[in-house]
Scaffold this active site. Structure first.
Site, PDB file in Angstrom:
ATOM      1  N   TYR A  43       2.723   9.557  -3.991  1.00  0.00           N
ATOM      2  CA  TYR A  43       3.114   8.192  -4.347  1.00  0.00           C
ATOM      3  C   TYR A  43       2.224   7.578  -5.427  1.00  0.00           C
ATOM      4  O   TYR A  43       2.672   6.702  -6.184  1.00  0.00           O
ATOM      5  CB  TYR A  43       3.118   7.296  -3.106  1.00  0.00           C
ATOM      6  N   ASP A  93       5.399   8.243   2.413  1.00  0.00           N
ATOM      7  CA  ASP A  93       4.798   8.024   1.095  1.00  0.00           C
ATOM      8  C   ASP A  93       5.457   8.887   0.020  1.00  0.00           C
ATOM      9  O   ASP A  93       5.539   8.490  -1.147  1.00  0.00           O
ATOM     10  CB  ASP A  93       3.300   8.344   1.127  1.00  0.00           C
ATOM     11  N   HIS A 137       5.850   5.960   9.845  1.00  0.00           N
ATOM     12  CA  HIS A 137       5.140   6.079   8.580  1.00  0.00           C
ATOM     13  C   HIS A 137       4.949   7.551   8.203  1.00  0.00           C
ATOM     14  O   HIS A 137       5.176   7.938   7.053  1.00  0.00           O
ATOM     15  CB  HIS A 137       3.787   5.371   8.653  1.00  0.00           C
ATOM     16  N   LYS A 138       4.544   8.345   9.155  1.00  0.00           N
ATOM     17  CA  LYS A 138       4.385   9.783   8.943  1.00  0.00           C
ATOM     18  C   LYS A 138       4.500  10.481  10.296  1.00  0.00           C
ATOM     19  O   LYS A 138       4.328   9.863  11.344  1.00  0.00           O
ATOM     20  CB  LYS A 138       3.005  10.123   8.350  1.00  0.00           C
ATOM     21  N   ASP A 148       3.158  -0.870   3.932  1.00  0.00           N
ATOM     22  CA  ASP A 148       3.303  -0.076   2.709  1.00  0.00           C
ATOM     23  C   ASP A 148       4.468   0.901   2.806  1.00  0.00           C
ATOM     24  O   ASP A 148       5.050   1.284   1.792  1.00  0.00           O
ATOM     25  CB  ASP A 148       2.017   0.665   2.334  1.00  0.00           C
ATOM     26  N   ILE A 220       0.045  -6.378   2.198  1.00  0.00           N
ATOM     27  CA  ILE A 220       0.979  -7.482   1.981  1.00  0.00           C
ATOM     28  C   ILE A 220       1.565  -7.396   0.571  1.00  0.00           C
ATOM     29  O   ILE A 220       2.747  -7.691   0.349  1.00  0.00           O
ATOM     30  CB  ILE A 220       0.273  -8.832   2.230  1.00  0.00           C
ATOM     31  N   GLY A 221       0.740  -6.967  -0.380  1.00  0.00           N
ATOM     32  CA  GLY A 221       1.239  -6.754  -1.739  1.00  0.00           C
ATOM     33  C   GLY A 221       2.309  -5.676  -1.793  1.00  0.00           C
ATOM     34  O   GLY A 221       3.335  -5.830  -2.472  1.00  0.00           O
ATOM     35  N   TRP A 222       2.091  -4.583  -1.070  1.00  0.00           N
ATOM     36  CA  TRP A 222       3.113  -3.528  -0.989  1.00  0.00           C
ATOM     37  C   TRP A 222       4.420  -4.109  -0.442  1.00  0.00           C
ATOM     38  O   TRP A 222       5.513  -3.810  -0.945  1.00  0.00           O
ATOM     39  CB  TRP A 222       2.657  -2.406  -0.062  1.00  0.00           C
TER      40      TRP A 222
END
Length: 269
Positions: A43, A93, A137-138, A148, A220-222
């Site tokens: 990623y 990812d 997530h994984k 994310d 939070i940005g993701w």
């Protein structure tokens, strides 16, 4: 807004990275170079190539597109197989980098990119999910949803379903956002916790809510960008779903304001 001098410095650094990078050894993913680990589909490179393609869109300079295509072609072979990518790893990812394949496919018309897109899309069919319906997530993080992860998968998922699958699973993508709002949003601050463990077995998981204890601005940005990029590829017929994404983004941006330092930067945790 940044002044011209700052913009020039950023552009110069960007050019430095491109001039000194190959797909085998990208400067922006230097840890692999330092540890002597061969590069693989990931990623971090995906985000950088997205930036390169955006710069191509802004400037029209063909060298940016050529760099992005050459980088991707290091992994995507002539038959569309993605070297070093393993569907069965079930790592959310690894979906992110495939977003760039849509752009390169549209520009070149080369079917190998569509084949590669389909290969990555197949991961989502077998991706383990929480009981609420979100992708893990994984594999190595069972029952966990991370903010994310929404960025890593949902823009690709929405774009694929809109373009190649008659919008069949677009609402599934929206439902995963809805679950995050319901399960991971703090009602007091309006911020989102970084992780959620449905099993409540992780040491960091609150036994009542399943959420991690901290707000992490990077995560939070993701999530903000997941909302932006998914909304940008949703079909216009899904008006109410589009409004849900944009309203969620607006509320989150407002909630972040009290945590912005006087320097303009946001607190990390």
């Amino acid at each position: 807004m940044m002044d011209n001098k700052t913009n020039e410095k950023i552009r110069a650094y960007f050019e430095y990275l491109l001039d000194n990078s190959t797909a085998a050894a990208p400067m922006w993913n230097k840890e692999r170079i330092l540890y002597g680990v061969p590069n693989k589909w990931n990623y971090i490179d995906g985000c950088m190539i997205t930036a390169v393609l955006a710069l191509y869109e802004m400037t029209g300079e063909e060298r940016y597109f050529q760099f992005a295509k050459d980088f991707v072609d290091f992994f995507v072979k002539e038959d569309g197989h993605i070297e070093t990518y393993n569907v069965k790893e079930h790592n959310i990812d690894n979906v992110n980098a495939a977003r760039n394949l849509f752009y390169i496919y549209d520009k070149t018309g080369d079917e190998k990119y569509k084949t590669a897109i389909t290969q990555v899309r197949s991961q989502l069919d077998s991706m383990p999910r929480t009981k609420e319906g979100n992708f893990w997530h994984k594999n190595i993080y069972p029952w966990q949803v991370w903010l994310d992860g929404l960025y890593m998968a949902q823009p690709f998922y929405m774009q694929y379903e809109t373009r190649f699958n008659h919008m069949e699973n677009c609402l599934d993508s929206i439902h995963q956002f809805e679950n995050v709002v319901r399960l991971m949003k703090d009602p007091k601050t309006g911020l989102y916790y970084h992780g959620y463990d449905e099993s409540r077995e992780m040491y960091w998981a609150d036994k009542e809510t399943g959420c991690s204890p901290n707000f992490w601005v990077r995560a939070i940005g993701w999530f903000c960008m997941a909302l932006v990029d998914t909304a940008s590829v949703i079909d216009e017929s899904l008006y109410y779903e589009f409004r849900f994404l944009t309203k969620t983004l607006e509320e989150l941006v407002d909630a972040l304001q009290p945590y912005q330092d006087k320097s303009g930067m946001f607190w990390q945790v």
